[in-house]
Design a protein around this motif. Structure first.
Motif, PDB file in Angstrom:
ATOM      1  N   ARG A  83       0.748  -1.377   0.001  1.00  0.00           N
ATOM      2  CA  ARG A  83       0.006   0.040   0.075  1.00  0.00           C
ATOM      3  C   ARG A  83       0.849   1.170  -0.095  1.00  0.00           C
ATOM      4  O   ARG A  83       0.473   2.290  -0.526  1.00  0.00           O
ATOM      5  N   THR A  84       1.979   1.252   0.591  1.00  0.00           N
ATOM      6  CA  THR A  84       2.654   2.357   0.770  1.00  0.00           C
ATOM      7  C   THR A  84       3.997   2.622  -0.066  1.00  0.00           C
ATOM      8  O   THR A  84       4.493   3.613  -0.265  1.00  0.00           O
ATOM      9  N   VAL A  85       4.316   1.263  -0.766  1.00  0.00           N
ATOM     10  CA  VAL A  85       5.416   1.529  -1.784  1.00  0.00           C
ATOM     11  C   VAL A  85       4.910   1.307  -3.210  1.00  0.00           C
ATOM     12  O   VAL A  85       5.082   1.931  -4.158  1.00  0.00           O
ATOM     13  N   VAL A  86       4.406   0.194  -3.554  1.00  0.00           N
ATOM     14  CA  VAL A  86       3.889  -0.280  -4.799  1.00  0.00           C
ATOM     15  C   VAL A  86       2.795   0.228  -5.382  1.00  0.00           C
ATOM     16  O   VAL A  86       2.574   0.872  -6.726  1.00  0.00           O
ATOM     17  N   MET A  87       1.614   0.540  -4.457  1.00  0.00           N
ATOM     18  CA  MET A  87       0.204   1.364  -5.191  1.00  0.00           C
ATOM     19  C   MET A  87       0.705   2.748  -5.546  1.00  0.00           C
ATOM     20  O   MET A  87       0.324   3.028  -6.448  1.00  0.00           O
ATOM     21  N   PRO A  88       1.660   3.465  -4.831  1.00  0.00           N
ATOM     22  CA  PRO A  88       1.851   4.760  -5.187  1.00  0.00           C
ATOM     23  C   PRO A  88       2.627   4.627  -6.680  1.00  0.00           C
ATOM     24  O   PRO A  88       2.407   5.703  -7.536  1.00  0.00           O
ATOM     25  N   ALA A  89       3.473   3.678  -6.681  1.00  0.00           N
ATOM     26  CA  ALA A  89       4.132   3.502  -7.900  1.00  0.00           C
ATOM     27  C   ALA A  89       3.327   3.097  -9.144  1.00  0.00           C
ATOM     28  O   ALA A  89       3.241   3.743 -10.371  1.00  0.00           O
ATOM     29  N   ARG A  90       2.147   2.436  -8.756  1.00  0.00           N
ATOM     30  CA  ARG A  90       1.105   2.218  -9.960  1.00  0.00           C
ATOM     31  C   ARG A  90       0.164   3.611 -10.274  1.00  0.00           C
ATOM     32  O   ARG A  90       0.154   3.657 -11.477  1.00  0.00           O
ATOM     33  N   LEU A  91       0.176   4.401  -9.239  1.00  0.00           N
ATOM     34  CA  LEU A  91      -0.658   5.634  -9.410  1.00  0.00           C
ATOM     35  C   LEU A  91       0.449   6.439 -10.529  1.00  0.00           C
ATOM     36  O   LEU A  91      -0.180   7.137 -11.226  1.00  0.00           O
ATOM     37  N   HIS A  92       1.620   6.486 -10.017  1.00  0.00           N
ATOM     38  CA  HIS A  92       2.342   7.270 -11.006  1.00  0.00           C
ATOM     39  C   HIS A  92       2.454   6.767 -12.343  1.00  0.00           C
ATOM     40  O   HIS A  92       2.535   7.682 -13.386  1.00  0.00           O
ATOM     41  N   ASP A  93       2.313   5.598 -12.498  1.00  0.00           N
ATOM     42  CA  ASP A  93       2.467   5.065 -13.885  1.00  0.00           C
ATOM     43  C   ASP A  93       1.328   5.198 -14.736  1.00  0.00           C
ATOM     44  O   ASP A  93       1.685   5.342 -16.006  1.00  0.00           O
ATOM     45  N   ILE A  94       0.114   5.409 -14.121  1.00  0.00           N
ATOM     46  CA  ILE A  94      -1.020   5.767 -14.802  1.00  0.00           C
ATOM     47  C   ILE A  94      -1.353   7.186 -15.048  1.00  0.00           C
ATOM     48  O   ILE A  94      -2.342   7.744 -15.465  1.00  0.00           O
ATOM     49  N   GLY A  95      -0.213   8.139 -14.589  1.00  0.00           N
ATOM     50  CA  GLY A  95      -0.417   9.443 -14.616  1.00  0.00           C
ATOM     51  C   GLY A  95      -0.713  10.465 -13.719  1.00  0.00           C
ATOM     52  O   GLY A  95      -0.564  11.659 -13.825  1.00  0.00           O
ATOM     53  N   PHE A  96      -0.811   9.709 -12.540  1.00  0.00           N
ATOM     54  CA  PHE A  96      -1.038  10.650 -11.211  1.00  0.00           C
ATOM     55  C   PHE A  96      -0.055  11.472 -10.707  1.00  0.00           C
ATOM     56  O   PHE A  96       1.039  10.836 -10.653  1.00  0.00           O
ATOM     57  N   GLY A  97       0.041  12.821 -10.129  1.00  0.00           N
ATOM     58  CA  GLY A  97       1.016  13.280  -9.745  1.00  0.00           C
ATOM     59  C   GLY A  97       1.216  13.077  -8.235  1.00  0.00           C
ATOM     60  O   GLY A  97       0.538  12.458  -7.617  1.00  0.00           O
ATOM     61  N   VAL A  98       2.372  13.696  -7.803  1.00  0.00           N
ATOM     62  CA  VAL A  98       2.664  13.390  -6.617  1.00  0.00           C
ATOM     63  C   VAL A  98       1.726  13.882  -5.388  1.00  0.00           C
ATOM     64  O   VAL A  98       1.380  13.282  -4.516  1.00  0.00           O
ATOM     65  N   GLY A  99       0.887  15.019  -5.845  1.00  0.00           N
ATOM     66  CA  GLY A  99      -0.079  15.628  -4.704  1.00  0.00           C
ATOM     67  C   GLY A  99      -1.174  14.443  -4.717  1.00  0.00           C
ATOM     68  O   GLY A  99      -1.685  14.251  -3.627  1.00  0.00           O
TER      69      GLY A  99
ATOM     70  N   ALA B 120      -9.815   5.233 -12.911  1.00  0.00           N
ATOM     71  CA  ALA B 120     -10.837   6.307 -12.363  1.00  0.00           C
ATOM     72  C   ALA B 120     -10.666   6.537 -11.104  1.00  0.00           C
ATOM     73  O   ALA B 120     -10.541   5.836 -10.215  1.00  0.00           O
ATOM     74  N   LEU B 121     -10.467   7.914 -10.844  1.00  0.00           N
ATOM     75  CA  LEU B 121     -10.101   8.491  -9.490  1.00  0.00           C
ATOM     76  C   LEU B 121     -10.933   8.058  -8.453  1.00  0.00           C
ATOM     77  O   LEU B 121     -10.471   7.751  -7.338  1.00  0.00           O
ATOM     78  N   PRO B 122     -12.400   8.417  -8.610  1.00  0.00           N
ATOM     79  CA  PRO B 122     -13.220   7.828  -7.552  1.00  0.00           C
ATOM     80  C   PRO B 122     -12.989   6.337  -6.970  1.00  0.00           C
ATOM     81  O   PRO B 122     -13.111   6.064  -5.767  1.00  0.00           O
ATOM     82  N   LEU B 123     -12.813   5.663  -8.140  1.00  0.00           N
ATOM     83  CA  LEU B 123     -12.706   4.139  -7.598  1.00  0.00           C
ATOM     84  C   LEU B 123     -11.161   3.844  -6.986  1.00  0.00           C
ATOM     85  O   LEU B 123     -11.328   3.056  -5.977  1.00  0.00           O
ATOM     86  N   ILE B 124     -10.468   4.700  -7.253  1.00  0.00           N
ATOM     87  CA  ILE B 124      -8.794   4.670  -6.526  1.00  0.00           C
ATOM     88  C   ILE B 124      -9.076   5.054  -4.989  1.00  0.00           C
ATOM     89  O   ILE B 124      -8.816   4.612  -4.069  1.00  0.00           O
ATOM     90  N   VAL B 125      -9.908   6.257  -4.700  1.00  0.00           N
ATOM     91  CA  VAL B 125     -10.210   6.824  -3.495  1.00  0.00           C
ATOM     92  C   VAL B 125     -11.017   5.844  -2.776  1.00  0.00           C
ATOM     93  O   VAL B 125     -10.511   5.460  -1.568  1.00  0.00           O
ATOM     94  N   ALA B 126     -11.848   4.963  -3.310  1.00  0.00           N
ATOM     95  CA  ALA B 126     -12.772   4.014  -2.590  1.00  0.00           C
ATOM     96  C   ALA B 126     -11.794   2.916  -2.311  1.00  0.00           C
ATOM     97  O   ALA B 126     -11.953   2.333  -1.162  1.00  0.00           O
ATOM     98  N   ALA B 127     -10.860   2.476  -3.171  1.00  0.00           N
ATOM     99  CA  ALA B 127      -9.840   1.609  -2.854  1.00  0.00           C
ATOM    100  C   ALA B 127      -9.229   1.854  -1.681  1.00  0.00           C
ATOM    101  O   ALA B 127      -8.706   0.977  -0.809  1.00  0.00           O
ATOM    102  N   PHE B 128      -8.307   2.976  -1.473  1.00  0.00           N
ATOM    103  CA  PHE B 128      -7.609   3.384  -0.425  1.00  0.00           C
ATOM    104  C   PHE B 128      -8.293   3.539   0.777  1.00  0.00           C
ATOM    105  O   PHE B 128      -7.717   2.984   1.871  1.00  0.00           O
ATOM    106  N   VAL B 129      -9.773   4.010   0.714  1.00  0.00           N
ATOM    107  CA  VAL B 129     -10.448   4.026   1.957  1.00  0.00           C
ATOM    108  C   VAL B 129     -10.779   2.436   2.429  1.00  0.00           C
ATOM    109  O   VAL B 129     -10.421   2.273   3.740  1.00  0.00           O
ATOM    110  N   GLY B 130     -10.944   1.619   1.518  1.00  0.00           N
ATOM    111  CA  GLY B 130     -11.282   0.163   1.979  1.00  0.00           C
ATOM    112  C   GLY B 130      -9.879  -0.431   2.516  1.00  0.00           C
ATOM    113  O   GLY B 130     -10.095  -1.115   3.714  1.00  0.00           O
ATOM    114  N   LEU B 131      -8.751  -0.181   2.050  1.00  0.00           N
ATOM    115  CA  LEU B 131      -7.546  -0.598   2.404  1.00  0.00           C
ATOM    116  C   LEU B 131      -7.311  -0.125   3.930  1.00  0.00           C
ATOM    117  O   LEU B 131      -6.919  -0.746   5.022  1.00  0.00           O
TER     118      LEU B 131
END
Length: 414
Positions: free
Chosen positions: A247-263, A314-325
């Motif tokens: 969650r803290t290492v690989v998932m951020p890398a995945r988000l970066h790969d699909i175009g999301f920024g650091v913020g 999709a950002l809403p689904l990603i938000v829901a995923a992090f809430v679930g985790l």
């Protein structure tokens, strides 16, 4: 009358008011979590200060984890000989001194060395603190006690980066020095305020006058014959592997790969952390339901998120995923140690140290294995592997006996 793994109604009538020791330990744990979170913002500046790359400065984190793992392995035997408060205070002192020394280190090699030794102290504090929580609380109190304790840690870790960023702006070494000072105060508080429990040992502890010491291998066999203990160890492994590591290492890398920024990435991690605190603070509800049931529900949520995460964009689904985790992690942080306390000899030094060894192994191996798989086979395969690990823990939890008395002859304990 049989005692249930999941706090039966008969026990619910007992007082759930937790001992004052729980509040003292929680305050110290909050300071420890605060200091742990403070280091993150200063790592890039420390890399510049020591003229090393990002990979090298990451040794400040992995060395700390390795130190924890080594100490946890050692504590499986050492806790037989030493009282829990003594181990806790010594651990805090070691961590305090080494954190300050790391902050004052003139070169990178000493910095990493002191950070690694600091991990030794952190493990001693963590194991001894968990041991005290298990020994001093009843089954009716345990869910609330663990909720208070792990909420305190989570709040400290959330506040840590914000405070660390401000302090690091003055000097990148300063967060380590402040961290060490906080732990120094914590060691004094523990020494003074925990005098009433200074004689407390784990259930496998031995006094000098004991004629027949507890057999380690006999205890190992007893623990691993328990389906509940095996399930708890697997839950801790996947907590370190997936809910913390990936969650803290690989998932951020995945988000970066699909175009999301650091913020956005930082916001997602914050969302998960807040959800984790909320779930942990409500963890006492698990005592009214069932440690077993809540753990299974949390694992189902985490499994579903990881099975789908490699395909989410999709950002809403990603938000829901992090809430679930975050919710899953928060609930498990309360129920897993509570289940451990229901196992005969679950409050032994061997059991408590193994509990944290499982987490550390997962936290060390999980991110690397998941990241390597993402690089080689793609994100869907990587996160499906996390789902598979979670499925193994889930299956083990399904075999936790609902009541201690229902275990089969070959399964004498829960």
């Amino acid at each position: 009358m049989t005692r249930t793994v999941s706090d039966p109604p008969a026990e619910a009538v007992k007082s759930t008011r937790v001992p004052s020791t729980v509040w003292i330990l929680s305050a110290i744990a909050s300071a420890s979590g605060l200091g742990y979170g403070m280091l993150g913002p200063s790592l890039p500046a420390l890399a510049d200060l020591y003229s090393v790359g990002a990979a090298s400065v990451s040794l400040a984190v992995s060395g700390f984890a390795a130190g924890r793992l080594i100490t946890n392995i050692s504590l499986t035997g050492l806790l037989k000989k030493f009282r829990l408060r003594s181990v806790l205070v010594v651990g805090l002192v070691v961590q305090s001194v080494c954190s300050v020394a790391a902050g004052l280190s003139p070169n990178f090699e000493l910095f990493v060395a002191f950070r690694s030794i600091s991990g030794l102290g952190n493990a001693a504090f963590t194991v001894a603190g968990t041991g005290l929580m298990l020994v001093l609380t009843t089954s009716a109190q345990r869910a609330r006690a663990m909720s208070i304790y792990f909420t305190a840690i989570s709040l400290g870790m959330i506040a840590g980066p914000a405070i660390g960023g401000l302090v690091a702006a003055i000097d990148p070494r300063l967060p380590l020095i402040v961290y060490g000072a906080l732990l120094g105060v914590g060691s004094v508080v523990a020494f003074v305020a925990l005098r009433g429990v200074r004689q407390v040992r784990t259930s496998d502890g031995i006094d000098a006058e004991d004629v027949v010491p507890v057999s380690t291998w006999s205890l190992v066999r007893q623990l691993f014959r328990s389906r509940t203990f095996v399930a708890v160890m697997l839950v801790q492994l996947v907590t370190g592997w997936v809910l913390y590591g990936a969650r803290t290492v690989v998932m951020p890398a995945r988000l970066h790969d699909i175009g999301f920024g650091v913020g956005v990435i930082g916001l997602m991690l914050t969302v998960a952390a807040v959800a984790q605190v909320v779930a942990t603070s409500l963890g006492a509800v698990a005592g009214r339901l069932s440690f077993r049931t809540v753990t299974i529900a949390a694992l189902v949520v985490a499994l579903g998120v990881n099975a789908l995460f490699g395909e989410l964009e999709a950002l809403p689904l990603i938000v829901a995923a992090f809430v679930g985790l975050g919710l899953a992690h928060g609930l498990i942080s309360t129920t897993a140690p509570s289940l451990l306390g229901e196992v005969p000899k679950g409050d032994s030094g061997l059991a408590v140290a193994t509990f944290w060894i499982a987490f550390d192994v997962g936290a060390i191996v999980g991110p690397y294995a998941t990241g390597a798989l993402m690089d080689g086979a793609g994100a869907p395969a990587a996160f499906l592997s996390c789902a598979a690990v979670l499925a193994a823990a889930l299956i083990a939890c399904l075999f936790i006996p609902r009541r201690v008395g229902t275990a089969s002859p070959s399964e004498p304990s829960p």
